[in-house]
Scaffold this active site. Structure first.
Site, short mmCIF file in Angstrom:
data_model
loop_
_atom_site.label_atom_id
_atom_site.label_comp_id
_atom_site.label_asym_id
_atom_site.label_seq_id
_atom_site.Cartn_x
_atom_site.Cartn_y
_atom_site.Cartn_z
N LYS A 1 0.84 -1.20 0.00
CA LYS A 1 0.00 0.00 0.00
C LYS A 1 0.88 1.25 0.00
O LYS A 1 1.90 1.31 0.70
CB LYS A 1 -0.91 -0.04 1.22
CG LYS A 1 -1.99 1.02 1.26
CD LYS A 1 -2.91 0.76 2.45
CE LYS A 1 -3.93 1.85 2.66
NZ LYS A 1 -4.82 1.57 3.82
N SER B 1 -9.44 2.17 3.07
CA SER B 1 -8.52 2.87 2.19
C SER B 1 -7.59 1.94 1.41
O SER B 1 -6.83 2.40 0.55
CB SER B 1 -7.70 3.88 3.01
OG SER B 1 -6.88 3.24 3.96
N SER C 1 -9.96 0.05 7.22
CA SER C 1 -9.35 0.08 5.89
C SER C 1 -8.82 -1.26 5.39
O SER C 1 -8.40 -1.35 4.23
CB SER C 1 -8.23 1.12 5.84
OG SER C 1 -8.75 2.41 6.03
#
Length: 460
Positions: free
Chosen positions: A73, A148, A172
């Site tokens: 990420k 996210s 997330s």
């Protein structure tokens, strides 16, 4: 539906299967990486923030998942790759060294092909941007993949890679898992090495993990991570390889603390899961969460505090030049909300810090709590865009992200599991939560549910 699966080295294997093939010499890490790169180039989901396809970063040979391709990420430093946190406020240079948590992640042996997209600083529950194309849900490209960790979810669900990095500061990991039909475990606070920014938070609510298509991949990653570092304060998890035989007391939560309406597909998924758990011999009974709407108000204010810190200290945290005027509408709105209400900060922090002991008491009589992950299925793109006026957007977020933040503030583990599809073909997830430090029970129950109800998956 967008599928990257094909007749190549990856096939439809999960991470454990790929690692086993590499270990036996039937596949090489280079073959697997080339297959994943070809898949990433074949499908366009807007999921990749930075591609390192020409120079993948291999992991150590002794890692349990050696040779498995993955993405990290884009809020976690990997040496040689930029970390841009999903924002247009600055342009990152390549990191000079791996981040604290990245070193633990890389120790598992996986090959990093690049960075996956996230919304600005991970604040939103949709991976959308004011001036760039969104990340799309491979199940239904007009819908959000969640956030996210939306880029990682889209890459795993579509079949580009079998496993990808995710982290969770309010849902997330679990939100994109629910939106994309994946397994997403949020570990207990302190279960892993903390990243640089998590260590500085007034309340550390960030957990690190992965998104996967199988429970055994999540279990294997957890065990491999413990080989690098294990918190001596927490009970070890070890390698969980299937369900346990013990019978559990399961608390059932359906309603939100904010009064947000739970849609019919989500309610049905939770009720069906409760029925499956009873069929497996567990006792399921309704319980009430130990928080109310004040918790939601406090969480939004804390969210605003983080937005203010990102904007104010951006030049020092992320480097210069940093242009706060380029922050998106959600970050700007959260920062303004905090400025208007900053006098409430001491009381807000006091109440949030009392959440953990109150939540822990829920597990005196129950080993697991079953709930929705979200109040409704993944919305269409645009519904949670940062271009939506802040007053409208924040109410939409409160009506959507109605369950997951509690575990972040309490520090307790929770897992999102697939629980079928909505009538429109959008995945629906359910959440299982456990007492602090008891990830093992969650993984065992997840194995049992996976065996009892094989989950729908995207295929070639």
């Amino acid at each position: 539906m967008i599928s990257a699966f094909g007749d190549d080295a990856l096939g439809d294997h999960d991470a454990v299967a790929v690692a086993a093939l590499v270990r036996r010499g039937e596949l090489s890490p280079d073959e697997v990486a080339r297959a994943a790169v070809a898949r990433a180039r074949r499908v366009d989901l807007g999921a990749v923030a930075f591609a390192a396809y020409d120079r993948p970063l291999p992991g150590p040979r002794d890692g349990a998942l050696y040779g498995v391709p993955t993405f990290v990420k884009d809020n976690t430093d990997i040496a040689g790759m930029p970390t841009n946190h999903g924002t247009a406020a600055f342009v990152a240079r390549a990191a000079t060294k791996h981040g604290r948590y990245a070193r633990q992640y890389l120790s598992t042996g996986m090959t990093v092909l690049g960075k996956s997209r996230l919304p600005e600083f991970g604040f939103n529950a949709a991976t959308e941007f004011p001036d760039a194309p969104p990340t799309r849900n491979p199940w239904h490209p007009d819908h959000s993949p969640g956030a996210s960790s939306g880029g990682s979810a889209a890459l795993v669900a579509s079949g580009v890679v079998p496993i990808a990095h995710a982290n969770d500061g309010g849902g997330s990991i679990r939100i994109p898992a629910a939106c994309c039909g994946l397994v997403g475990l949020k570990p207990s606070r302190g279960r892993h090495v903390d990243g640089e920014q998590a260590r500085t938070l007034p309340i550390n609510m960030v957990s690190e993990g992965v998104l996967t298509r199988s429970v055994r991949d999540t279990a294997a990653f957890v065990a491999a991570s413990e080989d690098y570092w294990r918190n001596p304060v927490l009970p070890p998890i070890g390698l969980v390889e299937g369900p346990a035989r013990r019978r559990l007391r399961v608390g059932l939560v359906l309603d939100t603390v904010t009064g947000a309406v739970v849609d019919a597909p989500t309610r049905a998924a939770v009720e069906n899961t409760a029925t499956l758990l009873e069929k497996l011999g567990h006792t399921v009974e309704p319980v009430a969460l130990p928080v109310g709407e004040q918790f939601a108000d406090d969480f939004v204010l804390y969210w605003g505090l983080l937005a203010m810190l990102a904007a104010r200290f951006g030049p020092f945290t992320f480097g210069r030049p940093f242009d706060p005027s380029k922050l998106d509408g959600l970050t700007q709105g959260l920062r303004s909300h905090y400025r208007r209400n900053r006098g409430r900060t001491p009381a807000m922090l006091y109440r949030l810090r009392r959440t953990a002991p109150a939540y822990a008491r829920l597990f005196c009589r129950h080993e697991v709590v079953l709930s929705p992950v979200l109040a409704h299925v993944a919305p269409r793109l645009g519904h949670l865009s940062p271009t939506v006026p802040f007053d409208v957007l924040i109410e939409r977020l409160r009506a959507y992200v109605a369950y997951t933040p509690l575990n972040n503030i309490a520090g307790s583990p929770a897992v999102s599991l697939p629980a079928g599809l909505s009538p429109d073909g959008v995945p629906v997830g359910v959440q299982l939560s456990a007492a602090y430090g008891d990830e093992r029970t969650l993984i065992e129950v997840a194995f049992a549910l996976e065996a009892e109800y094989p989950w729908p998956r995207i295929t070639s």
